[in-house]
Enzyme design. Structure first.
Site, PDB file in Angstrom:
ATOM      1  N   CYS A 165       1.264  -5.540 -21.704  1.00 42.41           N
ATOM      2  CA  CYS A 165       0.580  -5.102 -20.484  1.00 42.41           C
ATOM      3  C   CYS A 165      -0.518  -4.072 -20.738  1.00 42.41           C
ATOM      4  O   CYS A 165      -1.284  -3.750 -19.837  1.00 42.41           O
ATOM      5  CB  CYS A 165       1.606  -4.560 -19.485  1.00 42.41           C
ATOM      6  SG  CYS A 165       2.902  -5.750 -19.118  1.00 42.41           S
ATOM      7  N   HIS A 305       0.592   3.859 -14.426  1.00 41.15           N
ATOM      8  CA  HIS A 305       1.096   2.519 -14.749  1.00 41.15           C
ATOM      9  C   HIS A 305       2.001   2.049 -13.610  1.00 41.15           C
ATOM     10  O   HIS A 305       1.903   0.901 -13.180  1.00 41.15           O
ATOM     11  CB  HIS A 305       1.838   2.550 -16.082  1.00 41.15           C
ATOM     12  CG  HIS A 305       2.308   1.225 -16.554  1.00 41.15           C
ATOM     13  ND1 HIS A 305       1.453   0.156 -16.771  1.00 41.15           N
ATOM     14  CD2 HIS A 305       3.554   0.765 -16.853  1.00 41.15           C
ATOM     15  CE1 HIS A 305       2.145  -0.894 -17.185  1.00 41.15           C
ATOM     16  NE2 HIS A 305       3.422  -0.557 -17.231  1.00 41.15           N
ATOM     17  N   GLU A 316       7.177   8.175 -16.452  1.00 44.84           N
ATOM     18  CA  GLU A 316       5.741   8.466 -16.361  1.00 44.84           C
ATOM     19  C   GLU A 316       5.475   9.684 -15.484  1.00 44.84           C
ATOM     20  O   GLU A 316       4.616  10.519 -15.806  1.00 44.84           O
ATOM     21  CB  GLU A 316       4.987   7.249 -15.823  1.00 44.84           C
ATOM     22  CG  GLU A 316       3.477   7.421 -15.836  1.00 44.84           C
ATOM     23  CD  GLU A 316       2.731   6.207 -15.331  1.00 44.84           C
ATOM     24  OE1 GLU A 316       1.480   6.189 -15.448  1.00 44.84           O
ATOM     25  OE2 GLU A 316       3.379   5.273 -14.814  1.00 44.84           O
ATOM     26  N   LYS A 337      -0.625  -0.936  -8.325  1.00 44.12           N
ATOM     27  CA  LYS A 337       0.262  -2.095  -8.454  1.00 44.12           C
ATOM     28  C   LYS A 337       1.081  -2.318  -7.186  1.00 44.12           C
ATOM     29  O   LYS A 337       1.625  -3.407  -6.989  1.00 44.12           O
ATOM     30  CB  LYS A 337       1.196  -1.921  -9.645  1.00 44.12           C
ATOM     31  CG  LYS A 337       0.543  -2.096 -11.007  1.00 44.12           C
ATOM     32  CD  LYS A 337       1.588  -2.061 -12.107  1.00 44.12           C
ATOM     33  CE  LYS A 337       0.967  -2.238 -13.489  1.00 44.12           C
ATOM     34  NZ  LYS A 337       0.239  -1.034 -13.935  1.00 44.12           N
ATOM     35  N   HIS A 342       1.795  -6.638 -10.694  1.00 48.38           N
ATOM     36  CA  HIS A 342       1.545  -6.314 -12.097  1.00 48.38           C
ATOM     37  C   HIS A 342       0.848  -7.488 -12.777  1.00 48.38           C
ATOM     38  O   HIS A 342       1.437  -8.548 -12.964  1.00 48.38           O
ATOM     39  CB  HIS A 342       2.877  -6.019 -12.777  1.00 48.38           C
ATOM     40  CG  HIS A 342       2.742  -5.407 -14.129  1.00 48.38           C
ATOM     41  ND1 HIS A 342       1.529  -5.238 -14.764  1.00 48.38           N
ATOM     42  CD2 HIS A 342       3.687  -4.915 -14.995  1.00 48.38           C
ATOM     43  CE1 HIS A 342       1.718  -4.680 -15.940  1.00 48.38           C
ATOM     44  NE2 HIS A 342       3.025  -4.475 -16.106  1.00 48.38           N
ATOM     45  N   PHE A 403       5.362  -3.749 -22.978  1.00 55.84           N
ATOM     46  CA  PHE A 403       6.584  -4.021 -23.733  1.00 55.84           C
ATOM     47  C   PHE A 403       6.304  -3.844 -25.224  1.00 55.84           C
ATOM     48  O   PHE A 403       5.239  -4.228 -25.721  1.00 55.84           O
ATOM     49  CB  PHE A 403       7.060  -5.453 -23.481  1.00 55.84           C
ATOM     50  CG  PHE A 403       7.725  -5.668 -22.147  1.00 55.84           C
ATOM     51  CD1 PHE A 403       8.061  -4.598 -21.324  1.00 55.84           C
ATOM     52  CD2 PHE A 403       8.039  -6.943 -21.724  1.00 55.84           C
ATOM     53  CE1 PHE A 403       8.694  -4.805 -20.104  1.00 55.84           C
ATOM     54  CE2 PHE A 403       8.664  -7.173 -20.498  1.00 55.84           C
ATOM     55  CZ  PHE A 403       8.993  -6.097 -19.694  1.00 55.84           C
TER      56      PHE A 403
END
Length: 415
Positions: A165, A305, A316, A337, A342, A403
């Site tokens: 991502c 994110h 985060e 998002k 996403h 990931f």
């Protein structure tokens, strides 16, 4: 060696909430949800039956039929976004040296729809290997920048970044470094993804990564909300034209902002889960600020994110509080998002465009779908819940994590 400065001279987007950059920005500010029932395949037997698809996209509106057949949906979306950005930048009209124009593109997966179709077709053929001759060139992740370069004759650096991502944010940072070193004058960079397929949805469902709020899909993407239950899968593409500052000035280009910083780090912790203390997130933002030569108290805005996953949002948020200290409670932060879902490998660039918008328009888009505070997240942080906020933004950052523990952060500065 003195590094050159890098600026933004154009951008384009095709997203679940807008099929060009202007529509995308307007719907971000309005707080529009892009979630809807899946139309790209039959999701009857799937745990999640909704996604953030690009709406009203017909490839034949953009490509000749023969040309469209040679491209996966991932590449089609990428080329459309790149065309808008190239037009916006006027690099073709200004007859820049095409030998000095590169294309760097990010995709986390690539042509998943093509791979799925061809392999399932083979499985039904009783083992007879009847594959489409375009199978491989349609499927490989690096084909999108190839198509963009062929369309315009750009002969500069050309490749794809793959970091899940974080892929398109990595593309922006790679482009920045090449321009700083004088390896090109202009780089068309961004990313695309089209993973709303049976295997894409099934794979993420099996990981329990996706929201299953089928009865209330419009509000399913709930970053930082106590009742968040996973991310909403999205698709689309974004493109930013990066250019060496003196080159842009010389041709009289419109300069929208400076890409002043880029940071990279690794969680080095787990295949899919974030570091519980947000270590990688903290380091990537710290590295980005150091690259830009700025201090934490100069940051005006962070596009997080913020995927709407139970662990990621907490890690985060803690990282931002640690990095910025008391200043963290004085700035607007958000997760777009909540509206787009996403976009995996394309998330970095479309969120970078959203961060750019805050500088250009003096508005921070909201984090929608917030209903209940999470006691594990510091309530003093201002996530811009549910309503856009007017704010003079001079420094905007955007975080993107993938990931494998891949972290990327970009920083834009008003000129």
């Amino acid at each position: 060696m003195e590094l050159k400065r890098v600026v933004v001279t154009g951008f384009g987007a095709i997203t679940p909430i807008g099929n060009n950059a202007q529509e995308y920005w307007e719907n971000l500010v309005k707080g529009v949800s892009g979630a809807a029932p899946i139309t790209l395949f039959d999701s009857t037997n799937f745990k999640t039956k909704f996604a953030c698809e690009v709406k009203n996209f017909n490839p034949l509106d953009h490509f000749e039929k023969k040309e469209a057949k040679k491209m996966d949906r991932n590449t089609q979306l990428g080329v459309v976004a790149a065309r808008e950005a190239v037009s916006h930048s006027r690099i073709i009209e200004d007859q820049v040296d095409k030998n000095r124009v590169g294309v760097i593109w990010g995709s986390g997966i690539g042509g998943l729809e093509t791979f799925e179709t061809e392999v399932l077709g083979w499985a039904k053929s009783e083992g007879i290997p009847r594959f489409n001759p375009f199978f491989i060139p349609k499927m490989i992740a690096d084909i999108t920048p190839g198509h963009i370069s062929m369309e315009y004759g750009f002969h500069g650096p050309n490749y794809t970044t793959v970091s899940a991502c974080a892929s398109s944010a990595n593309a922006l940072i790679d482009a920045k470094m090449l321009l700083q070193l004088g390896k090109a004058d202009v780089i068309v960079c961004g990313g695309s993804e089209a993973a709303v397929t049976a295997s894409g949805m099934g794979g993420f469902n099996s990981m329990m990564a996706l929201s299953t709020r089928n009865d209330d899909y419009k509000t399913a993407s709930r970053p930082f909300d106590k009742d968040r239950d996973g991310f909403v899968l999205g698709e689309g593409a974004g493109c930013i034209i990066l250019e060496e500052y003196e080159h842009a000035k010389k041709r009289g280009a419109t300069i929208y902002a400076e890409l002043a910083g880029g940071g990279l780090s690794a969680d080095a912790y787990h295949m899919t889960a974030p570091h519980p203390e947000g270590l990688g997130a903290y380091l990537v933002m710290k590295n980005c600020l150091e690259d830009a030569g700025l201090t934490p108290d100069e940051v005006d805005h962070i596009n997080m994110h913020g995927t709407s996953t139970p662990l990621g949002d907490i890690a985060e948020s803690n990282a931002i509080a640690r990095l910025l200290g008391e200043h963290a409670f004085d700035i607007q932060i958000n997760s777009t998002k909540s509206m787009t879902g996403h976009l995996l490998g394309a998330a970095g660039v479309i969120e970078a465009i959203a961060a750019l918008g805050t500088i250009l328009h003096g508005i921070v888009p909201p984090t929608i779908n917030h209903f209940t505070d999470d006691e594990n997240i510091d309530s003093r942080l201002d996530f811009t819940f549910n309503h856009a906020v007017k704010k003079d933004v001079k420094i905007a950052m955007s975080n993107t994590f993938g990931f494998g523990g891949h972290n990327a952060c970009v920083l834009f500065k008003k000129l």
